[in-house]
Motif scaffolding. Structure first.
Motif, PDB file in Angstrom:
ATOM      1  N   UNK A 169      -3.961  -3.396   9.735  1.00 44.90           N
ATOM      2  CA  UNK A 169      -2.648  -2.768   9.831  1.00 44.90           C
ATOM      3  C   UNK A 169      -1.987  -2.622   8.462  1.00 44.90           C
ATOM      4  N   UNK A 170      -2.166  -3.598   7.569  1.00 46.70           N
ATOM      5  CA  UNK A 170      -1.550  -3.529   6.246  1.00 46.70           C
ATOM      6  C   UNK A 170      -2.136  -2.377   5.425  1.00 46.70           C
ATOM      7  N   UNK A 171      -3.452  -2.231   5.501  1.00 51.24           N
ATOM      8  CA  UNK A 171      -4.097  -1.141   4.776  1.00 51.24           C
ATOM      9  C   UNK A 171      -3.608   0.200   5.301  1.00 51.24           C
ATOM     10  N   UNK A 172      -3.582   0.344   6.624  1.00 57.12           N
ATOM     11  CA  UNK A 172      -3.141   1.608   7.228  1.00 57.12           C
ATOM     12  C   UNK A 172      -1.687   1.919   6.853  1.00 57.12           C
ATOM     13  N   UNK A 173      -0.842   0.902   6.851  1.00 55.60           N
ATOM     14  CA  UNK A 173       0.574   1.100   6.526  1.00 55.60           C
ATOM     15  C   UNK A 173       0.744   1.536   5.073  1.00 55.60           C
TER      16      UNK A 173
END
Length: 256
Positions: free
Chosen positions: A95-99
């Motif tokens: 999720x952090x990478x996608x965000x």
């Protein structure tokens, strides 16, 4: 003689594992040092350490994510997007990478309309990305072994009930094995055949032909994602996410 050969083999294996352990330890120390530099806002120094790790053959989603963060802090959106994209390719469920990737894209100069994938292609892409390549391979092999077991039970068991169980288990497992194999192949192809690139120059003209004298179609800015169609004499034929096609010099983009 055989005992000596066995000792040599064991010694080589132990030495290889020790060497691997030393390399992993050194990589972890380098990552820790780079993270300290990042916390101290010494982004250029942190990037030097990260780049050295890549040159030594280390590759991971976390490493690319950290590099993307360092470039973003420096204000280099194009390289930040490049490394966020590389991190996302390796771990699309993070999720952090996608965000961070989405936020970096929002900071681009160019706002290109994206032609969406077909519904079924989008579903299939999400499906084969759900597990890692290693997991899909394991599932495929494991279910194939279960299929062979069910087949043996069906062929050799004198009990009718066991024959039926063996048949249905075999059919179910060969189906799961085939699906897992297909997903593993798609994930492997995605990881090995890098067909997307990121424009890293501040501003570049996309041309109708692989020549500086050809007509400029549009001027693009750093961070734009392109699909590579073919290569010719130091130029790439590319397609933008809105469907526009043209040519760009290879030196202006980096493969994801």
């Amino acid at each position: 003689m055989k005992m000596k050969q066995m000792k040599r083999i064991i010694t080589c294996v132990v030495f290889a594992y020790m060497l691997l352990a030393v390399n992993v330890l050194q990589a972890n120390e380098s990552l820790f040092y780079a993270e300290k530099l990042y916390e101290q806002q010494q982004y250029d120094s942190a990037l030097l350490v990260y780049t050295q790790l890549i040159d030594e053959g280390f590759e991971s989603a976390d490493l690319f994510y950290n590099i993307g963060n360092a470039y973003f802090k420096k204000g280099d959106i194009a390289h930040a997007i490049l490394f966020y994209e590389r991190a996302y390719l390796l771990n699309p469920k993070d999720a952090d990478i996608a965000h961070n990737l989405a936020y970096a894209h929002s900071q681009q100069v160019d706002k290109i309309d994206i032609i969406g994938q077909g519904f079924f292609k989008k579903i299939y892409t999400s499906f084969y990305r759900y597990f890692s390549l290693q997991t899909w391979v394991f599932l495929s092999v494991f279910c194939f072994i279960l299929f062979l077991t069910g087949l043996l039970v069906f062929l050799l068991s004198p009990v009718v009930t066991l024959k039926k169980v063996g048949f249905f288990v075999g059919v179910f497992c060969i189906g799961i094995s085939a699906i897992s194999y297909s997903s593993a192949s798609s994930r492997y192809s995605e990881l090995e055949n890098r067909e997307y690139a990121i424009l890293i120059e501040p501003a570049v003209s996309i041309r109708t032909e692989p020549s500086h004298s050809s007509k400029a179609l549009v001027v693009l800015h750093g961070g734009v994602k392109v699909f590579i169609l073919q290569e010719r004499n130091g130029w790439y034929s590319i397609r933008l996410q809105d469907g526009t096609q043209g040519w760009i010099e290879q030196k202006h983009v980096e493969i994801i």
